[in-house]
Design a protein around this motif. Structure first.
Motif, PDB file in Angstrom:
ATOM      1  N   PHE A  66     -38.757 -25.886 122.204  1.00  0.00           N
ATOM      2  CA  PHE A  66     -39.491 -25.544 120.989  1.00  0.00           C
ATOM      3  C   PHE A  66     -38.649 -25.807 119.742  1.00  0.00           C
ATOM      4  CE2 PHE A  66     -40.688 -22.296 117.772  1.00  0.00           C
ATOM      5  CZ  PHE A  66     -41.945 -22.784 117.467  1.00  0.00           C
ATOM      6  N   ALA A  67     -37.368 -25.462 119.807  1.00  0.00           N
ATOM      7  CA  ALA A  67     -36.480 -25.651 118.653  1.00  0.00           C
ATOM      8  C   ALA A  67     -36.385 -27.124 118.267  1.00  0.00           C
ATOM      9  CB  ALA A  67     -35.102 -25.085 118.959  1.00  0.00           C
ATOM     10  N   ILE A  68     -36.312 -28.000 119.254  1.00  0.00           N
ATOM     11  CA  ILE A  68     -36.250 -29.436 118.972  1.00  0.00           C
ATOM     12  C   ILE A  68     -37.538 -29.903 118.286  1.00  0.00           C
ATOM     13  CG2 ILE A  68     -36.143 -31.733 119.996  1.00  0.00           C
ATOM     14  CD1 ILE A  68     -33.467 -30.309 119.944  1.00  0.00           C
ATOM     15  N   GLU A  69     -38.675 -29.411 118.776  1.00  0.00           N
ATOM     16  CA  GLU A  69     -39.948 -29.753 118.137  1.00  0.00           C
ATOM     17  C   GLU A  69     -39.959 -29.301 116.676  1.00  0.00           C
ATOM     18  OE1 GLU A  69     -43.406 -28.408 120.170  1.00  0.00           O
ATOM     19  OE2 GLU A  69     -42.913 -29.400 122.069  1.00  0.00           O
ATOM     20  N   GLU A  70     -39.440 -28.096 116.425  1.00  0.00           N
ATOM     21  CA  GLU A  70     -39.378 -27.588 115.055  1.00  0.00           C
ATOM     22  C   GLU A  70     -38.507 -28.479 114.181  1.00  0.00           C
ATOM     23  OE1 GLU A  70     -40.685 -24.329 113.426  1.00  0.00           O
ATOM     24  OE2 GLU A  70     -42.055 -25.363 114.792  1.00  0.00           O
ATOM     25  N   SER A  71     -37.385 -28.903 114.722  1.00  0.00           N
ATOM     26  CA  SER A  71     -36.475 -29.754 113.957  1.00  0.00           C
ATOM     27  C   SER A  71     -37.107 -31.098 113.634  1.00  0.00           C
ATOM     28  CB  SER A  71     -35.178 -29.964 114.745  1.00  0.00           C
ATOM     29  OG  SER A  71     -34.326 -30.866 114.070  1.00  0.00           O
ATOM     30  N   GLU A  72     -37.850 -31.657 114.582  1.00  0.00           N
ATOM     31  CA  GLU A  72     -38.407 -33.002 114.412  1.00  0.00           C
ATOM     32  C   GLU A  72     -39.601 -33.035 113.462  1.00  0.00           C
ATOM     33  OE1 GLU A  72     -39.033 -34.137 118.482  1.00  0.00           O
ATOM     34  OE2 GLU A  72     -37.042 -35.066 118.635  1.00  0.00           O
ATOM     35  N   ARG A  73     -40.059 -31.860 113.020  1.00  0.00           N
ATOM     36  CA  ARG A  73     -41.117 -31.835 112.017  1.00  0.00           C
ATOM     37  C   ARG A  73     -40.619 -32.395 110.688  1.00  0.00           C
ATOM     38  NH1 ARG A  73     -42.482 -27.302 110.223  1.00  0.00           N
ATOM     39  NH2 ARG A  73     -44.608 -27.858 109.611  1.00  0.00           N
ATOM     40  N   SER A  74     -39.320 -32.277 110.429  1.00  0.00           N
ATOM     41  CA  SER A  74     -38.722 -32.847 109.223  1.00  0.00           C
ATOM     42  C   SER A  74     -38.307 -34.289 109.498  1.00  0.00           C
ATOM     43  CB  SER A  74     -37.490 -32.044 108.802  1.00  0.00           C
ATOM     44  OG  SER A  74     -37.827 -30.690 108.578  1.00  0.00           O
ATOM     45  N   TYR A  75     -38.368 -35.139 108.480  1.00  0.00           N
ATOM     46  CA  TYR A  75     -37.924 -36.535 108.572  1.00  0.00           C
ATOM     47  C   TYR A  75     -38.636 -37.278 109.709  1.00  0.00           C
ATOM     48  CZ  TYR A  75     -34.175 -34.465 105.822  1.00  0.00           C
ATOM     49  OH  TYR A  75     -33.455 -33.776 104.884  1.00  0.00           O
ATOM     50  N   SER A  76     -39.878 -36.899 109.998  1.00  0.00           N
ATOM     51  CA  SER A  76     -40.580 -37.522 111.115  1.00  0.00           C
ATOM     52  C   SER A  76     -40.870 -39.002 110.868  1.00  0.00           C
ATOM     53  CB  SER A  76     -41.896 -36.785 111.403  1.00  0.00           C
ATOM     54  OG  SER A  76     -42.711 -36.753 110.241  1.00  0.00           O
ATOM     55  N   TYR A  77     -40.723 -39.453 109.617  1.00  0.00           N
ATOM     56  CA  TYR A  77     -40.967 -40.867 109.325  1.00  0.00           C
ATOM     57  C   TYR A  77     -39.764 -41.738 109.688  1.00  0.00           C
ATOM     58  CZ  TYR A  77     -38.064 -39.992 105.187  1.00  0.00           C
ATOM     59  OH  TYR A  77     -37.021 -39.651 104.353  1.00  0.00           O
ATOM     60  N   LEU A  78     -38.625 -41.114 109.992  1.00  0.00           N
ATOM     61  CA  LEU A  78     -37.428 -41.871 110.333  1.00  0.00           C
ATOM     62  C   LEU A  78     -37.418 -42.211 111.832  1.00  0.00           C
ATOM     63  CD1 LEU A  78     -34.811 -39.930 108.194  1.00  0.00           C
ATOM     64  CD2 LEU A  78     -35.791 -42.171 107.709  1.00  0.00           C
ATOM     65  N   GLU A  80     -36.675 -42.264 115.807  1.00  0.00           N
ATOM     66  CA  GLU A  80     -36.671 -41.193 116.808  1.00  0.00           C
ATOM     67  C   GLU A  80     -35.245 -40.689 117.013  1.00  0.00           C
ATOM     68  OE1 GLU A  80     -38.053 -40.445 121.446  1.00  0.00           O
ATOM     69  OE2 GLU A  80     -38.367 -42.381 120.480  1.00  0.00           O
ATOM     70  N   GLY A  81     -35.129 -39.390 117.243  1.00  0.00           N
ATOM     71  CA  GLY A  81     -33.802 -38.807 117.447  1.00  0.00           C
ATOM     72  C   GLY A  81     -33.216 -38.218 116.173  1.00  0.00           C
ATOM     73  N   PHE A  82     -34.022 -38.169 115.101  1.00  0.00           N
ATOM     74  CA  PHE A  82     -33.543 -37.658 113.827  1.00  0.00           C
ATOM     75  C   PHE A  82     -34.377 -36.440 113.452  1.00  0.00           C
ATOM     76  CE2 PHE A  82     -32.431 -37.624 109.352  1.00  0.00           C
ATOM     77  CZ  PHE A  82     -31.156 -38.168 109.330  1.00  0.00           C
ATOM     78  N   GLY A  83     -33.719 -35.325 113.133  1.00  0.00           N
ATOM     79  CA  GLY A  83     -34.439 -34.109 112.775  1.00  0.00           C
ATOM     80  C   GLY A  83     -33.815 -33.423 111.587  1.00  0.00           C
ATOM     81  N   GLY A  84     -34.434 -32.315 111.181  1.00  0.00           N
ATOM     82  CA  GLY A  84     -33.926 -31.535 110.061  1.00  0.00           C
ATOM     83  C   GLY A  84     -33.784 -30.080 110.431  1.00  0.00           C
ATOM     84  N   ILE A  85     -33.336 -29.296 109.477  1.00  0.00           N
ATOM     85  CA  ILE A  85     -33.152 -27.860 109.691  1.00  0.00           C
ATOM     86  C   ILE A  85     -34.479 -27.156 109.431  1.00  0.00           C
ATOM     87  CG2 ILE A  85     -31.945 -25.778 108.928  1.00  0.00           C
ATOM     88  CD1 ILE A  85     -29.593 -27.541 108.130  1.00  0.00           C
ATOM     89  N   GLU A 132     -34.554 -17.186 113.388  1.00  0.00           N
ATOM     90  CA  GLU A 132     -33.125 -17.023 113.700  1.00  0.00           C
ATOM     91  C   GLU A 132     -32.801 -17.661 115.042  1.00  0.00           C
ATOM     92  OE1 GLU A 132     -30.766 -13.259 112.795  1.00  0.00           O
ATOM     93  OE2 GLU A 132     -30.880 -13.151 114.989  1.00  0.00           O
ATOM     94  N   PHE A 133     -33.650 -17.425 116.037  1.00  0.00           N
ATOM     95  CA  PHE A 133     -33.402 -17.980 117.372  1.00  0.00           C
ATOM     96  C   PHE A 133     -33.446 -19.510 117.375  1.00  0.00           C
ATOM     97  CE2 PHE A 133     -33.714 -15.095 121.271  1.00  0.00           C
ATOM     98  CZ  PHE A 133     -33.011 -14.092 120.656  1.00  0.00           C
ATOM     99  N   VAL A 134     -34.432 -20.088 116.682  1.00  0.00           N
ATOM    100  CA  VAL A 134     -34.575 -21.542 116.658  1.00  0.00           C
ATOM    101  C   VAL A 134     -33.349 -22.189 116.019  1.00  0.00           C
ATOM    102  CG1 VAL A 134     -35.835 -23.424 115.520  1.00  0.00           C
ATOM    103  CG2 VAL A 134     -37.082 -21.652 116.769  1.00  0.00           C
ATOM    104  N   ASN A 135     -32.959 -21.710 114.844  1.00  0.00           N
ATOM    105  CA  ASN A 135     -31.806 -22.302 114.164  1.00  0.00           C
ATOM    106  C   ASN A 135     -30.511 -22.045 114.921  1.00  0.00           C
ATOM    107  OD1 ASN A 135     -33.461 -23.291 112.225  1.00  0.00           O
ATOM    108  ND2 ASN A 135     -32.586 -22.166 110.509  1.00  0.00           N
TER     109      ASN A 135
END
Length: 536
Positions: A66-78, A80-85, A132-135
């Motif tokens: 789930f945390a990875i999915e949350e991260s990949e919501r940012s910069y999704s136009y870049l 694959e393999g790139f995420g945000g906080i 808190e858990f995701v980050n």
């Protein structure tokens, strides 16, 4: 494995191993055992359990998905393999969708319950908890606060409180510092006591012995050079006699170190021992510092820690390593109550010493005297100058919280019952196969057992044999003979400062069948000594 091996025991100068830690001596015993080809090696020397908690580990992995999915919501136009906080906005709703889509995956239901438990029982906002858990899982920020993440600390405090207070009324009016296991907790605490003038070279430290070896070794290190005063447990009951408690009347003793339940004896303080020690400290030694190491407390019935009985005086060290089968995770805590002797003793130091400490901690705050002792431990763990990078790795804190939640939500104590059952059945099997009757003791924990060769010899062959065994120093080479003839590896009780000839057996790290073999092979070696005694 067989005791029919006829190879002669290699010539070994046992005296050269006299100063080795029992854990280092174990490696020498393994060398002796491996000298015989095609031998099954049964190492019951070290206490690493061969059982572990799987559900909170599965929950950790699902949280990661789930945390990875949350991260990949940012910069999704870049690429694959790139995420945000993740910013946490809408995280609860997205997790609900994630849970519905993945409900059949082990660990997801656990996470749903954990979020509900944290909100209902601990008053933690669901969004704050999940964010808190995701980050923390992503480990994309430094630990803030350094001592422990805010909501994770609330969760772990509840777990520590329920386990350490037992049937007593519980409080969570204490701070926790998440550390790299119980060993780090010990090392950090001793260092900060010296850094802050609570201990100095030449001071006396009382140890309840026999005790886990590092507590014997740390005071003797050149940077500490503390004088050890032993408070010896009665090696028949493994309780602390009043005469030993009264040694604490010596005000030169600054610190008392306790491992409870004891290692290697694996017996907890009885209610009577706890009450007598509590009364003595409250009436005669309110200034005494106490460190209690309670790693085995979760295996005991109705365990009560000195942390609960003497909250003002006691710093609690707890490790998640044994109970959850997590020695490789390096998860531990230091706990100190809000009102405590450590802070009060620092405030009472002479002004000249206070000025020195002001200078030590001046980079942290304009008011360094307001820094609590537990927060000084955090700063000292990074030599103060690197305090801004202090703290246990955040994914480790997440797993610690999930371990804690697994027990908090296990209302019927199923996991605890299974842990107790597995080690106690091994205890019974070991003694049954040695042909020794088991004596009941409600304070016995059974994570380890201490085979006292004097007592065993007396029960099996009589006191004359015991005297011959002692007179001929047979206890000295027993471990090497056992390793060479049978492949069984045990640890010497003497390494833990046990007076009588004894060996420690870990009941945590081998199969039930292995303990049958260990019992039979140990008895076979003792029988061989008895045959030698009869033919003398």
């Amino acid at each position: 494995m067989t005791t029919s091996n006829t190879q002669a025991l290699p010539t070994i100068d046992f005296t050269k191993f006299a100063n080795l830690s029992p854990f280092e001596l174990k490696d020498k015993l393994i060398e002796v055992a491996k000298a015989v080809p095609d031998r099954i090696l049964l190492d019951a020397g070290r206490g690493n359990p061969n059982f572990l908690a799987t559900l909170p580990r599965k929950a950790f992995l699902r949280l990661g998905d789930f945390a990875i999915e949350e991260s990949e919501r940012s910069y999704s136009y870049l690429n694959e393999g790139f995420g945000g906080i993740p910013d946490g906005v809408g995280v609860v709703e997205r997790f609900d969708t994630f849970a519905k889509e993945n409900l059949n995956r082990d660990g997801v239901k656990f996470l749903q319950k954990a979020i509900s438990y944290a909100n209902d029982r601990l008053g933690i906002d669901k969004q704050a908890f999940l964010h808190e858990f995701v980050n923390a899982f992503l480990a994309c920020n430094y630990p803030v606060p350094s001592r422990m993440l805010t909501n994770i600390e609330k969760v772990v405090k509840q777990y520590i409180g329920e386990e350490m207070y037992g049937p007593m009324p519980m409080t969570t009016d204490f701070d926790l510092f998440a550390t790299e296991g119980g060993t780090a907790s010990m090392a950090y605490t001793f260092a900060s006591m010296f850094n802050n003038g609570l201990l100095k070279k030449g001071d006396k430290v009382a140890l309840v012995t026999p005790i886990f070896t590092p507590y014997l070794e740390i005071p003797e290190l050149v940077e500490y050079e503390l004088e050890i005063v032993e408070l010896r447990l009665d090696e028949k009951t493994w309780q602390l006699p009043q005469s030993e408690i009264e040694k604490l009347a010596d005000t030169g003793i600054k610190l008392l170190c306790v491992v409870n339940p004891a290692n290697p004896a694996s017996v907890k303080f009885s209610n009577d021992t706890l009450d007598r020690l509590t009364d003595f400290v409250n009436t005669q030694r309110k200034d005494l510092f106490i460190i209690t190491d309670d790693v085995y407390g979760t295996f005991a019935d109705n365990f009560i820690s000195l942390f609960a009985k003497l909250p003002y005086n006691t710093l609690c060290v707890y490790s998640f390593s044994k109970y959850f089968g997590a020695t490789g995770w390096r998860l531990g805590t230091i706990g100190i109550h809000y009102e405590n002797v450590f802070d009060d003793a620092m405030r009472a130091l002479p002004e000249a010493h206070q000025l020195q400490l002001d200078n030590r901690y001046k980079t942290l705050t304009p008011e360094p005297r307001d820094i609590k002792f537990i927060d000084r431990i955090v700063a000292d763990s990074r030599a103060v100058a690197l305090n801004h990078t202090a703290g246990l790795a955040l994914p480790q804190q997440v797993q610690m919280a999930l371990f804690s939640l697994s027990c908090l939500m296990d209302l019927e104590d199923n996991y605890k019952a299974a842990c107790k059952r597995i080690i106690r059945e091994r205890y019974t099997t070991l003694y049954k196969n040695m042909g020794v009757e088991i004596e009941e003791n409600e304070d016995r924990v059974d994570y380890y057992t201490l085979l006292e060769l004097d007592t065993l010899g007396g029960k099996l062959y009589g006191e004359e044999f015991v005297q011959w065994f002692k007179d001929n120093n047979k206890g000295k080479d027993f471990l090497f003979v056992l390793a060479h003839k049978t492949g069984v590896i045990l640890l010497p009780g003497k390494g833990f400062d046990v007076v009588h000839s004894s060996v420690r057996v870990s009941l945590a790290n081998l199969t039930h069948h292995d303990y049958e073999l260990i019992g039979r092979e140990t008895r076979a070696v003792l029988d061989a000594y008895y045959a030698e005694y009869q033919a003398r």
